[in-house]
Write an enzyme that holds these catalytic residues in place. Structure first.
Site, PDB file in Angstrom:
ATOM      1  N   GLU A  67      69.243  29.548  56.152  1.00  0.00           N
ATOM      2  CA  GLU A  67      69.080  30.675  55.237  1.00  0.00           C
ATOM      3  C   GLU A  67      69.814  31.908  55.749  1.00  0.00           C
ATOM      4  OE1 GLU A  67      65.857  27.767  54.734  1.00  0.00           O
ATOM      5  OE2 GLU A  67      66.606  28.861  56.471  1.00  0.00           O
ATOM      6  N   PRO A 270      72.840  17.487  68.249  1.00  0.00           N
ATOM      7  CA  PRO A 270      71.476  17.424  67.709  1.00  0.00           C
ATOM      8  C   PRO A 270      71.087  18.711  67.003  1.00  0.00           C
ATOM      9  CG  PRO A 270      71.421  17.700  70.098  1.00  0.00           C
ATOM     10  CD  PRO A 270      72.857  17.493  69.723  1.00  0.00           C
ATOM     11  N   ARG A 271      70.317  18.564  65.933  1.00  0.00           N
ATOM     12  CA  ARG A 271      69.855  19.745  65.205  1.00  0.00           C
ATOM     13  C   ARG A 271      69.066  20.669  66.122  1.00  0.00           C
ATOM     14  NH1 ARG A 271      70.846  23.236  61.165  1.00  0.00           N
ATOM     15  NH2 ARG A 271      68.946  24.000  60.163  1.00  0.00           N
ATOM     16  N   MET A 311      73.843  25.781  71.172  1.00  0.00           N
ATOM     17  CA  MET A 311      73.683  26.468  69.898  1.00  0.00           C
ATOM     18  C   MET A 311      74.990  27.123  69.465  1.00  0.00           C
ATOM     19  SD  MET A 311      70.828  26.334  68.298  1.00  0.00           S
ATOM     20  CE  MET A 311      71.159  27.751  67.245  1.00  0.00           C
ATOM     21  N   GLY A 312      75.255  27.080  68.168  1.00  0.00           N
ATOM     22  CA  GLY A 312      76.329  27.872  67.587  1.00  0.00           C
ATOM     23  C   GLY A 312      77.734  27.399  67.880  1.00  0.00           C
ATOM     24  N   GLU A 313      77.902  26.116  68.211  1.00  0.00           N
ATOM     25  CA  GLU A 313      79.245  25.632  68.546  1.00  0.00           C
ATOM     26  C   GLU A 313      79.754  24.564  67.570  1.00  0.00           C
ATOM     27  OE1 GLU A 313      80.221  26.470  73.098  1.00  0.00           O
ATOM     28  OE2 GLU A 313      79.168  24.570  72.792  1.00  0.00           O
ATOM     29  N   PRO A 338      76.663  20.560  54.005  1.00  0.00           N
ATOM     30  CA  PRO A 338      77.985  20.018  54.347  1.00  0.00           C
ATOM     31  C   PRO A 338      79.126  21.013  54.194  1.00  0.00           C
ATOM     32  CG  PRO A 338      77.470  19.413  52.099  1.00  0.00           C
ATOM     33  CD  PRO A 338      76.277  20.225  52.616  1.00  0.00           C
ATOM     34  N   GLU A 340      80.179  23.887  55.563  1.00  0.00           N
ATOM     35  CA  GLU A 340      80.959  24.394  56.692  1.00  0.00           C
ATOM     36  C   GLU A 340      81.960  23.360  57.176  1.00  0.00           C
ATOM     37  OE1 GLU A 340      78.145  25.726  59.613  1.00  0.00           O
ATOM     38  OE2 GLU A 340      78.105  27.752  58.778  1.00  0.00           O
TER      39      GLU A 340
END
Length: 433
Positions: A67, A270-271, A311-313, A338, A340
């Site tokens: 979000e 992984p999420r 994170m964020g990569e 999907p 991005e």
């Protein structure tokens, strides 16, 4: 604000007020689970960790990472209008993304627990001139207290999932009383709009999905070059945002395809990054040569599978992979966004469980812009086909880009719908009194 609250909401308000002392043990438990930031616990009780800036302030709230990222473009456009932004969310991961991806003048706070005392403290401090709720993260005290203070509220990028709709329909009096507090609901699709209207939302407009207008995620140039050098032109496949149960399917696919594609390097992102160590152990026990990104390891020539548990990569790995599997879809989680991956030129493979993004995947699948695998066996076959067939990949990427371009434009429609509220903010001069 409804003239009389239904019994369910009246009871909720009383019980949530009485439950405020339980915040302390709740926070302690969440701290042990890594779900809270120990430096910012006061925010959960409505105690601000930053001053309110002078002038117009728009409060934007979203549940978590998806979000928050969906409104990146909207926030950029609002900042250009000299409006200050308060962005709230409920997860540590979303806070990390805000710190990494948003300008420093975007104020992030954790949303307070939904107790009247905490919500009042939050609103007393921030005094927003407009509140934008992303999708459908509905907290009764947050909404009712904002309505009592006559804060204009709008649902943006509104989504009502096939799972949530029948549940709320059984409590129509409750949800209707909450939705009546909103001046406007900007729905992602006609289907979402019909659901919001059926539940009692008085003013619904279909504006489209903001996630279709989001730019591809950024990537650190130096990190990208290091990864390219380490991967040595290998054939890279990325399983993005995987959930438990999917990593084993990816492992099986890698085993079966590597015999035909000895240069194959499979990357699992992984999420939830804290699963990285367990995934690496599982892969190692299965005989794979594994590298773990959280340990600053790079894939070597003999690495079979790379676990990118940071994170964020994702922007790095989308740029390196011709094929991306979108996780949360081979298990009944609901799929991941999907868009991005498409924006960065990857062919998209997914499973059957995509109800969180059903409209997007339906359009993509019909156009050939995403490939759906019904089973683990299908997944192996379709992945193998895409990896060895550049023409099939190019066809799918082109179709996906066409769908995204056709369905885009939600950002402009959202801003147009918000213009009366923005004008009112400017007329009021952003008073924080």
């Amino acid at each position: 604000m409804p003239s009389a609250l239904p019994a369910t909401l009246a009871a909720y308000r009383r019980l949530s007020a009485l439950a405020a002392p339980l915040a302390t043990p709740l926070i302690a438990r969440r701290l042990k689970q890594g779900k809270e930031d120990p430096e910012r616990l006061g925010e959960r009780r409505g105690v601000a960790s930053a001053p309110r800036p002078p002038g117009p302030l728009i409060w934007i709230h979203g549940a978590s990472v998806g979000e928050v990222l969906a409104v990146a473009g909207l926030i950029e456009r609002l900042r250009a209008l000299n409006v200050r932004i308060l962005l709230t969310s409920g997860t540590v991961t979303s806070a990390a993304i805000v710190a990494r991806r948003f300008p420093p003048d975007v104020i992030h706070q954790y949303v307070p627990f939904d107790s009247p005392r905490f919500v009042s403290a939050f609103l007393d401090h921030w005094k927003p001139g407009l509140a934008l709720f992303i999708e459908s993260d509905i907290w009764p005290n947050l909404i009712l207290s904002s309505a009592e203070r006559r804060i204009p509220m709008v649902i943006i990028n509104g989504r009502m999932s096939p799972r949530s709709f029948p549940r709320w329909r059984k409590l129509r009096g409750t949800i209707s009383a909450l939705l009546e507090c909103f001046d406007l609901c900007l729905a992602q699709s006609e289907r979402d709009g019909e659901r919001f209207a059926a539940l009692g939302c008085p003013n619904v407009v279909t504006s489209g999905n903001l996630k279709l207008d989001v730019e591809g995620p950024p990537a650190d140039v130096r990190k990208l070059e290091r990864l390219k050098e380490a991967m040595q032109r290998r054939l890279v496949f990325v399983a993005a945002s995987t959930h438990p149960g999917e990593d084993e399917i990816v492992l099986d696919a890698h085993r079966r395809l590597a015999s035909r594609m000895p240069q194959l390097l499979s990357v699992i992102v992984p999420r939830h990054p804290n699963r990285g160590g367990a995934i690496a152990q599982m892969l190692t026990a299965a005989g794979m040569q594994v590298a773990l990104r959280s340990q600053d390891e790079l894939p070597g020539p003999d690495t079979d599978m790379y676990v990118a548990d940071t994170m964020g990569e994702l922007g790095l790995f989308y740029r390196l992979a011709p094929v991306v599997f979108m996780g949360g879809s081979l298990v009944p989680h609901g799929g991941q966004n999907p868009i991005e991956g498409i924006k960065l030129g990857a062919a998209i493979l997914h499973g059957p469980h995509v109800f969180n993004f059903s409209d997007i995947y339906e359009s993509l699948d019909q156009a050939g812009g995403a490939i759906r695998a019904e089973t683990g066996e299908d997944f192996v076959k379709l992945l193998g086909h895409l990896l060895v067939n550049p023409i099939a990949r190019q066809r799918s990427v082109g179709a996906a880009e066409g769908v995204v371009n056709r369905l885009g434009g939600a950002l402009d429609k959202t801003l147009a719908a918000l213009e009366p509220y923005l004008l009112q903010l400017r007329l009021e001069g952003g008073s924080d009194a």
